[in-house]
Scaffold this active site. Sequence first.
Site, PDB file in Angstrom:
ATOM      1  N   ASP A 434     -40.885   3.345  27.180  1.00  0.00           N
ATOM      2  CA  ASP A 434     -41.977   2.456  27.563  1.00  0.00           C
ATOM      3  C   ASP A 434     -42.066   1.257  26.625  1.00  0.00           C
ATOM      4  OD1 ASP A 434     -44.582   1.955  29.035  1.00  0.00           O
ATOM      5  OD2 ASP A 434     -45.352   2.194  26.997  1.00  0.00           O
ATOM      6  N   GLU A 487     -37.729   0.056  29.787  1.00  0.00           N
ATOM      7  CA  GLU A 487     -38.666  -0.871  30.428  1.00  0.00           C
ATOM      8  C   GLU A 487     -38.721  -2.101  29.532  1.00  0.00           C
ATOM      9  OE1 GLU A 487     -43.330  -1.570  31.627  1.00  0.00           O
ATOM     10  OE2 GLU A 487     -42.773  -0.185  30.045  1.00  0.00           O
TER      11      GLU A 487
END
Length: 767
Positions: A434, A487
């Site tokens: 993330d 990401e």
Amino acid sequence: MIPTIAQDQVDRIVHNHHHNPFEVLGPHLVLQQDGETTWAIRAYLPSASAAWAIFPEERLEVPMVSVHHPHFFECTITRHEIANYQLRIQEGEHERVLYDPYAFRSPLVTDFDVHLFCEGNHHRIYEKLGAHLTEIEGVSGVYFAVWAPNARNVSVLGDFNYWDGRKHQMRKMDGGVWDLFIPGVKAGDPYKFEIKNWEGHIYEKSDPYGFQQEVRPKTASIVANLDHYQWSDNDWMDKRRHTAPLEQPVSVYEVHLGSWLHENFAFPGTHYDGTPAESVSVAELKPGTRFLTYKELADRLIPYVKEMGFTHVELLPVAEHPFDGSWGYQVIGYYAVTSRYGTPQDFMYFVDQCHQNGIGVIVDWVPGHFPKDGHGLAGFDGTCLYEHADPRKGEHKEWGTLIFNYGRNEVRNFLVANALFWFDKYHIDGIRVDAVASMLYLDYCRKDGEWLPNQYGGRENIEAADFLRQTNHLLFSYYPGVLSIAEESTAWPMVSWPTYVGGLGFNLKWNMGWMHDILDYFSMDPWFRQFHQNNVTFSIWYAFSENFMLALSHDEIVHGKSNMLGKVPGDEWQKFANLRCLYAYMFTHPGKKTLFMSMEFGQWSEWNVWGDLEWHLLQYEPHQKLKQFVTDLNQLYRNEPCLYTQDCRQEGFEWIDCSDNNHSVVSFVRWDKDYKDFVVVVCNFTPQPHSHYRVGVPKLGFYREVLNSDSRKYGGSNMGNLGGKWAEEWWFHDRPYSIDLCLPPLGVLVLKLDHAATAAASAEGDF
């Protein structure tokens, strides 16, 4: 009795100021004379009024006396050696017998362990630090170890000592590691570390390496054994080791376990699987509704994912986190699977069942930041241990969280080992890292003057980049065939390139540019799309610079962004047609795929972490048919190697025509690895159908219509090509052959050369 130790040493134990209580407590040789050895046994027992040293094998009991302090007991005994003694303790009207933890003097954390940890290279440090069930000299208990180099003292707290930090004071070793073996502690016992800084302030912390935590709002760690689950996925694991994932279909169903479905949830019409449900007027969470457990999710979620045809399920963070509303992205227990849904063994069962049903498991991993909760990593030993002291490097103001100090070896080791841990202990198949951009840039979401440049004056966080390279290098070394997905939303180069050529080492990167462009495009009134053809075509210009994954994730349907149906224009029919068109373009575009839960059946509302998906919508035909369309898309994707084997190679994609902006139509070919098999894809992004629309094709023959997003079975107008079209020797689009198509409104056609029909026609002379 003559004292065997100085008063100041006793005082340091009594006031919990001693960095090595083994120097005072436990058995100590005090005299060797005339062949006899005299030992002193000392114990600090704050709640005891009397104590005895017991030698069970000899049926001997020696009373201990208080000389220095009412609760500091000692006795002397003459014998060759001291072994297997116990303490009998009188506490008011109660007595108990226990082994003396300070009789077990040899640490299980070795000097070599500490050396590797301090240089950042102990890849399985979680097997040494934390709480580990073990047996020493025939005595069962738990060995505790924690890194707190700047603490003055550290103790273990738990029910076993009435949460009294005076009773189990730990020993400080080299490298700032504290340790203690406590006999009698067992699996399931809650515990914390009491950490005292040099100013005397006390912090009660959960274990950074703890394998389990209490269910929120409680915050203690729980002793857990992760090694006794019997896995049944050997075939899956062996196949994974010998598989190149980038050449396989990867279609991911992204899930937040807590809001996919609750127990005792009532909704009208049908359940998510289409079976009848009780009729109620409003979909709502009933009183007493609870989260499904990992085992219940295995029974309900896995059949659903398998039915839909997804290859993987991606779980929003399942590491322990204190606040439900963070979706799991503010992690406290990096080594603890969240107790919201059950035990570590329950989660192992979930992963095991996924594998036995042919489904891979990807877990969101969050090394980019951590929350400030008092029982967590923040100020762990009274100093900024895991984080930077300077908020210009150590804090995300917009998230209210802290940033790891990636340049500190022990912190980097904590994180690298954590990534490996999830593959080692839980058999997961991938991580989705993330907020990588927030890690890579020192000025991320910061104004001038709010950040510090690197040693070269730049904005790049070199330490974070090195950490990611180390993590990915080790991950693929230990676990070939897995996925590591970034990401990452910027133009940082070579994110998904190998580390040996200077890349960050991920093997996939979310294509955030494609996602923003395509959602902007589909949010437009179709008439205006002719002026924005670039939104559809631009992604191909860079599609092979990285190994991309196309993702429509949870971030796109929250915070006022609307769910997918709300993003697209038109009446209800056009909204569903737009979604089918978007999904079909996504599944035929180069790149692996990710869809967030609820997108597959067209939820109207934004995702709400506190509720459930709107499963009641599946009583209505448009939503049923959209779900069927996504199922068929997955089946087509998995059945056609040309749609996935060359996702990351330019040779796998070829434009037929990308310039027909007047009609908002694009057409292209997807090739397999040997260039013998291919599909032709034609996309009409407006509600205007087109008859006699000619498209150039690579070969002569019969092109079977293997997918028509406008089919009646998907809720479309059923305009199409009667199952397929024959190619003609008609030069078009710089190709010697072409087919005359009917393009349905807001429709995508996927056509495949039918070799059998073509060969039969050729044999009969009809072609």
